[in-house]
Design a protein around this motif. Structure first.
Motif, PDB file in Angstrom:
ATOM      1  N   PHE A 246       0.836  -1.206   0.000  1.00 57.28           N
ATOM      2  CA  PHE A 246       0.000   0.000   0.000  1.00 57.28           C
ATOM      3  C   PHE A 246       0.874   1.261   0.000  1.00 57.28           C
ATOM      4  N   ALA A 247       1.834   1.318   0.934  1.00 60.61           N
ATOM      5  CA  ALA A 247       2.681   2.503   1.062  1.00 60.61           C
ATOM      6  C   ALA A 247       3.568   2.688  -0.156  1.00 60.61           C
ATOM      7  N   THR A 248       4.162   1.608  -0.632  1.00 59.65           N
ATOM      8  CA  THR A 248       5.068   1.694  -1.784  1.00 59.65           C
ATOM      9  C   THR A 248       4.335   2.144  -3.033  1.00 59.65           C
ATOM     10  N   HIS A 249       3.159   1.560  -3.272  1.00 63.45           N
ATOM     11  CA  HIS A 249       2.403   1.906  -4.480  1.00 63.45           C
ATOM     12  C   HIS A 249       1.933   3.363  -4.433  1.00 63.45           C
ATOM     13  N   GLY A 254       3.157   8.995  -6.711  1.00 58.41           N
ATOM     14  CA  GLY A 254       3.220  10.431  -6.475  1.00 58.41           C
ATOM     15  C   GLY A 254       2.739  10.942  -5.140  1.00 58.41           C
ATOM     16  N   ALA A 255       2.328  10.053  -4.224  1.00 58.92           N
ATOM     17  CA  ALA A 255       1.878  10.530  -2.904  1.00 58.92           C
ATOM     18  C   ALA A 255       3.055  11.105  -2.128  1.00 58.92           C
ATOM     19  N   ASP A 256       2.799  12.138  -1.339  1.00 57.04           N
ATOM     20  CA  ASP A 256       3.885  12.734  -0.554  1.00 57.04           C
ATOM     21  C   ASP A 256       4.091  11.949   0.737  1.00 57.04           C
ATOM     22  N   TYR A 275      10.103   3.481   2.189  1.00 56.07           N
ATOM     23  CA  TYR A 275       9.302   3.144   1.026  1.00 56.07           C
ATOM     24  C   TYR A 275       9.739   3.901  -0.223  1.00 56.07           C
ATOM     25  N   LEU A 276      10.488   5.001  -0.032  1.00 55.23           N
ATOM     26  CA  LEU A 276      11.025   5.714  -1.190  1.00 55.23           C
ATOM     27  C   LEU A 276      11.970   4.834  -1.996  1.00 55.23           C
ATOM     28  N   ASN A 277      12.670   3.940  -1.274  1.00 53.01           N
ATOM     29  CA  ASN A 277      13.671   3.110  -1.926  1.00 53.01           C
ATOM     30  C   ASN A 277      13.112   1.839  -2.537  1.00 53.01           C
ATOM     31  N   MET A 278      11.837   1.512  -2.240  1.00 53.27           N
ATOM     32  CA  MET A 278      11.312   0.232  -2.698  1.00 53.27           C
ATOM     33  C   MET A 278      11.283   0.115  -4.210  1.00 53.27           C
ATOM     34  N   GLY A 279      10.979   1.221  -4.890  1.00 54.10           N
ATOM     35  CA  GLY A 279      11.001   1.188  -6.353  1.00 54.10           C
ATOM     36  C   GLY A 279      12.390   0.920  -6.881  1.00 54.10           C
ATOM     37  N   ILE A 280      13.405   1.492  -6.196  1.00 55.59           N
ATOM     38  CA  ILE A 280      14.794   1.277  -6.602  1.00 55.59           C
ATOM     39  C   ILE A 280      15.184  -0.182  -6.426  1.00 55.59           C
TER      40      ILE A 280
END
Length: 294
Positions: A246-249, A254-256, A275-280
């Motif tokens: 939920f948080a990662t998506h 674009g959620a702050d 969670y900022l790094n999860m996409g990486i």
């Protein structure tokens, strides 16, 4: 020692206003320690020394407890003895020199949007159980709440018209919105299925088991595991996996961070920043598997 533990747990609840999960885990860990010391013929707090505590830590390691579990036990024991000193129940703190083991921080496991979609489509919408389970899964992913919060939601915590739930922790309310998909699943559950679980009884809880009583964490975990297997998801999925997803998506779309922090109920924004790094991490994993020159 058991009476002292109960006094301490009451202090956590009434004064510190710690979370329900913290109280449960600390009480369990301290009672486990009390049983160990009783087996060592140590029945009084004043008899416990730093050497005794170190021996107990070695015992936990021999029991193949993970570093994270040992660290949590140390946190409970240190907090307990600090409280005992403040209350003048003991003169010196034998836990002062206890050092937690190093815990390797792992990136939380998350599901892709496609995997979540497949998981949420597994409950059978033609059965009462399937209708309930879909509502629970949809709400869990729509709000990112903890499973303990999900199973303790009460009817009065849900505002269907406005599309939000209210979770209360440590005396503070947090408002979490949910979308149209979760709203429809909840409406369907309330109209078609909830009464069949209650069997004529009344309950303030939103979700119940087949006996009309609140569902347990273990009960929901089994439900989730079953649907994950049906969906062909091989990852080790837990209710917290949906919270992480939920948080990662949200952040990937674009959620702050501040808004996500408030919805998750994190007291420190640094907890949310992972969670900022999860996409990486996900991109790196794809690269490692696919690039010919890794």
């Amino acid at each position: 020692m058991i009476n002292a533990i109960q006094d301490y747990i009451s202090y956590l609840h009434n004064v510190k206003r710690t979370s329900h999960n913290t109280e449960i885990s600390y009480e369990r860990d301290l009672k486990k320690a009390a049983v160990y010391f009783a087996g060592q013929q140590i029945g009084d707090l004043t008899q416990i020394t730093a050497t005794n505590l170190n021996s107990y830590m070695l015992y936990l390691e021999r029991e193949h407890m993970s570093p994270a579990t040992v660290s949590r036990n140390i946190a409970a024991i240190r907090s307990f003895f600090q409280y005992m000193v403040r209350e003048h129940k003991i003169q010196a703190d034998p836990s002062e020199q206890l050092k937690p083991p190093k815990v390797e921080k792992k990136a939380p496991s998350i599901l892709t949007v496609e995997e979540v979609d497949k998981l949420l489509r597994q409950p059978d919408g033609e059965t009462m159980k399937g209708i309930r389970d879909r509502a629970m899964l949809e709400l869990l992913y729509a709000t990112g709440i903890r499973v303990s919060e999900l199973i303790h939601l009460k009817m009065g915590d849900v505002n269907l018209q406005m599309g939000y739930i209210t979770c209360t922790e440590r005396g503070k309310d947090r408002i979490i919105p949910f979308g149209e998909t979760a709203k429809k699943a909840l409406e369907h559950y309330l109209e078609k299925a909830r009464a069949s679980f209650l069997k004529g009884k009344t309950s303030e809880y939103l979700f119940t088991n087949c006996s009309g009583t609140p569902m347990s964490r273990q009960g929901f975990w089994k439900v989730l595991k079953g649907y994950a297997a049906d969906a062909g998801i091989t990852a080790d999925i837990t209710p917290h996996t949906l919270r992480h997803s939920f948080a990662t998506h949200l952040i990937q779309n674009g959620a702050d961070l501040k808004s996500v922090q408030e919805m998750l109920g994190h007291s420190d924004i640094s907890t949310t920043q992972m969670y900022l790094n999860m996409g990486i991490y996900k991109i790196r994993d794809v690269y490692t598997k696919a690039h010919p020159r890794k």
